[in-house]
Design a protein around this motif. Structure first.
Motif, PDB file in Angstrom:
ATOM      1  N   GLU A 409      10.130   1.484 -11.288  1.00 54.80           N
ATOM      2  CA  GLU A 409       9.193   1.542 -12.410  1.00 54.80           C
ATOM      3  C   GLU A 409       8.296   0.318 -12.507  1.00 54.80           C
ATOM      4  O   GLU A 409       7.358   0.299 -13.322  1.00 54.80           O
ATOM      5  N   LEU A 410       8.533  -0.707 -11.707  1.00 51.97           N
ATOM      6  CA  LEU A 410       7.737  -1.933 -11.809  1.00 51.97           C
ATOM      7  C   LEU A 410       6.407  -1.780 -11.083  1.00 51.97           C
ATOM      8  O   LEU A 410       6.352  -1.333  -9.935  1.00 51.97           O
ATOM      9  N   ASP A 411       5.314  -2.190 -11.738  1.00 52.47           N
ATOM     10  CA  ASP A 411       3.988  -2.083 -11.132  1.00 52.47           C
ATOM     11  C   ASP A 411       3.887  -2.931  -9.866  1.00 52.47           C
ATOM     12  O   ASP A 411       3.251  -2.518  -8.893  1.00 52.47           O
ATOM     13  N   GLN A 412       4.503  -4.135  -9.890  1.00 50.55           N
ATOM     14  CA  GLN A 412       4.433  -5.016  -8.705  1.00 50.55           C
ATOM     15  C   GLN A 412       5.063  -4.347  -7.500  1.00 50.55           C
ATOM     16  O   GLN A 412       4.689  -4.626  -6.356  1.00 50.55           O
ATOM     17  N   VAL A 413       6.018  -3.468  -7.733  1.00 51.71           N
ATOM     18  CA  VAL A 413       6.705  -2.780  -6.641  1.00 51.71           C
ATOM     19  C   VAL A 413       5.936  -1.525  -6.237  1.00 51.71           C
ATOM     20  O   VAL A 413       5.724  -1.262  -5.041  1.00 51.71           O
ATOM     21  N   LYS A 414       5.506  -0.762  -7.207  1.00 45.54           N
ATOM     22  CA  LYS A 414       4.788   0.479  -6.916  1.00 45.54           C
ATOM     23  C   LYS A 414       3.483   0.236  -6.169  1.00 45.54           C
ATOM     24  O   LYS A 414       3.005   1.106  -5.437  1.00 45.54           O
ATOM     25  N   ALA A 415       2.935  -0.959  -6.348  1.00 45.48           N
ATOM     26  CA  ALA A 415       1.686  -1.294  -5.663  1.00 45.48           C
ATOM     27  C   ALA A 415       1.858  -1.369  -4.148  1.00 45.48           C
ATOM     28  O   ALA A 415       0.892  -1.224  -3.395  1.00 45.48           O
ATOM     29  N   TYR A 416       3.069  -1.577  -3.698  1.00 42.00           N
ATOM     30  CA  TYR A 416       3.295  -1.782  -2.257  1.00 42.00           C
ATOM     31  C   TYR A 416       4.264  -0.781  -1.630  1.00 42.00           C
ATOM     32  O   TYR A 416       4.268  -0.613  -0.413  1.00 42.00           O
ATOM     33  N   PHE A 417       5.087  -0.149  -2.461  1.00 44.93           N
ATOM     34  CA  PHE A 417       6.120   0.726  -1.893  1.00 44.93           C
ATOM     35  C   PHE A 417       6.183   2.052  -2.636  1.00 44.93           C
ATOM     36  O   PHE A 417       6.098   2.093  -3.871  1.00 44.93           O
TER      37      PHE A 417
END
Length: 451
Positions: A409-417
């Motif tokens: 659910e984290l944007d920093q993660v969804k941006a790359y994976f």
């Protein structure tokens, strides 16, 4: 050692090698070798050496062990009454040959040489057991090389490893044990013959030749000089055994912890009457581990005695040498017993893969936090990635949810994976580093030695 406990802590063949009867038999062997060596050099008549050798072959059954035990307490060592009895036995058959029994030697020459013969004989059994443990651990490392389990540091869950990796590390330790034993043999398995103060003055100009012939008779190394007061050889062989026993203790500690009810990843072999409790029918105790750990606890104390015994007075000591007689046999017996128990466990170890998987999942993904951090680091920088994952871990714990759910659910993660990529990152088998290379290296070492 009480016979009631011998089967728990000792190993039969090694125990027999250090029995009273075996010690005396090695002393007889040393006396015969001495006579033959002296006859070869021309110090005593060849007929005397032949007579001593022939009579000695049956002397063991003619010796009065009860009288030896009493006389040893009065004489200060067993060699003095032993030589008297042996001389009397020879005299009954050949009075002239009896004059040459123990010619030019001192008590410590015979006892030290007999001790070295005992050590050499016992070490063959120790080596054989280590070889068996080594080969079994190698086979288990191969079998379980892909069985993922949790690796633990400071008794806490760390990162995923495989059971095969743990077994490969044990196998590698056994290989080093064998290398240490091989390296010390020429130094330790050395004859002792120096006479009263180490000068062999009683043999005058023929002392060196007799020592060389004596060692050759027994297939021992020739000492460059007498070692009555320098006990490093005894301490070295015991130290190697102590290292072996300590390594076994580490292994036993591991498998006993893995047998804990809450962990239940591996179990010692099952057998009727094994590991039960007198009051709790449900118990399955790690009895082999208890035996090995007891040895690992006891041997360092015995080693302390041997290290202290190195500080000896002048040419021959008072008390220090005597302390070896108690410590060294027990170190050998405990080490051999621990090896035998360990081999039993390695050969019959029962593995519960389901519980290993359960334990991997019990933190709800927290064990994969480093893997997630390292995946994010190239995009966010290592420190920022650490902060993001650390905060996510706290959130997962507070909410009682899986870490993957929080990270997804984290944007920093969804941006790359993608969600699929995140799921792959959270698979324990995807974060095993070079474990398979390490296992291959251990197996390859063994293959190289087998050629």
């Amino acid at each position: 050692m009480s016979q009631l406990y011998a089967s728990l802590f000792y190993q039969n063949e090694v125990t027999e090698i250090f029995s009273d009867r075996a010690l005396v038999s090695y002393m007889i062997e040393a006396e015969v070798a001495l006579a033959k060596a002296q006859a070869q050099v021309g110090v005593i008549p060849e007929s005397a050496a032949i007579a001593i050798s022939n009579i000695a072959s049956t002397a063991l059954d003619q010796l009065d062990f009860d009288a030896l035990a009493v006389a040893t307490g009065l004489a200060g060592n067993i060699a003095i009454p032993f030589v008297k009895q042996l001389t009397a036995i020879v005299k009954q058959n050949d009075e002239d040959a009896a004059r040459y029994v123990h010619w030019g030697a001192t008590s410590q020459d015979i006892l030290d040489t007999a001790c070295i013969l005992q050590c050499r004989a016992a070490m063959t059994h120790v080596e054989a057991l280590i070889h068996q443990c080594y080969r079994t651990a190698l086979a288990q490392a191969e079998q379980y090389r892909s069985q993922v389990m949790i690796g633990r540091t400071w008794l806490q869950q760390g990162l995923p490893i495989t059971l095969g990796h743990k077994l490969a590390r044990w196998a590698s330790a056994f290989r080093r044990d064998l290398a240490r034993i091989d390296a010390m043999k020429a130094r330790v398995f050395t004859a002792q013959l120096g006479g009263a103060v180490g000068s062999l003055a009683s043999l005058q100009a023929q002392g060196t030749a007799v020592v060389q012939a004596f060692a050759a008779q027994l297939q021992l190394s020739v000492p460059s000089c007498t070692w009555h007061g320098e006990r490093d050889r005894i301490v070295e062989v015991a130290s190697v055994l102590a290292i072996v026993t300590g390594s076994l203790g580490k292994m036993a500690r591991d498998w006993s912890l893995m047998m804990q009810t809450e962990i239940a990843e591996v179990f010692e072999p099952a057998a009727k009457g094994r590991g039960g409790s007198s009051t709790m029918p449900h118990k399955r105790n790690p009895v082999a581990a208890a035996s090995v750990l007891a040895a690992a606890n006891r041997v360092p104390v015995l080693m302390s005695s041997l290290y202290q015994s190195m500080v000896q007075e002048h040419e021959r000591s008072l008390g220090g040498w005597h302390a070896e007689w108690l410590a060294l046999p027990e170190i050998f017996q405990l080490c051999a017993g621990a090896l035998e128990r360990t081999l039993e466990v390695l050969q019959g170890m029962q593995v519960n893969a389901e519980n290993m998987q359960r334990n991997l999942e019990c933190t709800q993904g927290l064990i994969m936090a480093e893997a997630v951090m390292m995946a994010l680091a190239p995009h966010l920088g290592r420190l920022q990635a650490h902060h993001v994952v650390e905060a996510a871990c706290k959130t997962a714990v507070e909410k009682g949810v899986h870490l993957k759910e929080v990270m997804t659910e984290l944007d920093q993660v969804k941006a790359y994976f993608s969600a699929v990529q995140i799921s792959e990152i959270f698979k324990p088998e995807s974060y095993l580093g070079n474990i398979q290379d390490q296992i291959d290296a251990v197996l390859q070492e063994a293959k190289g030695e087998a050629k």
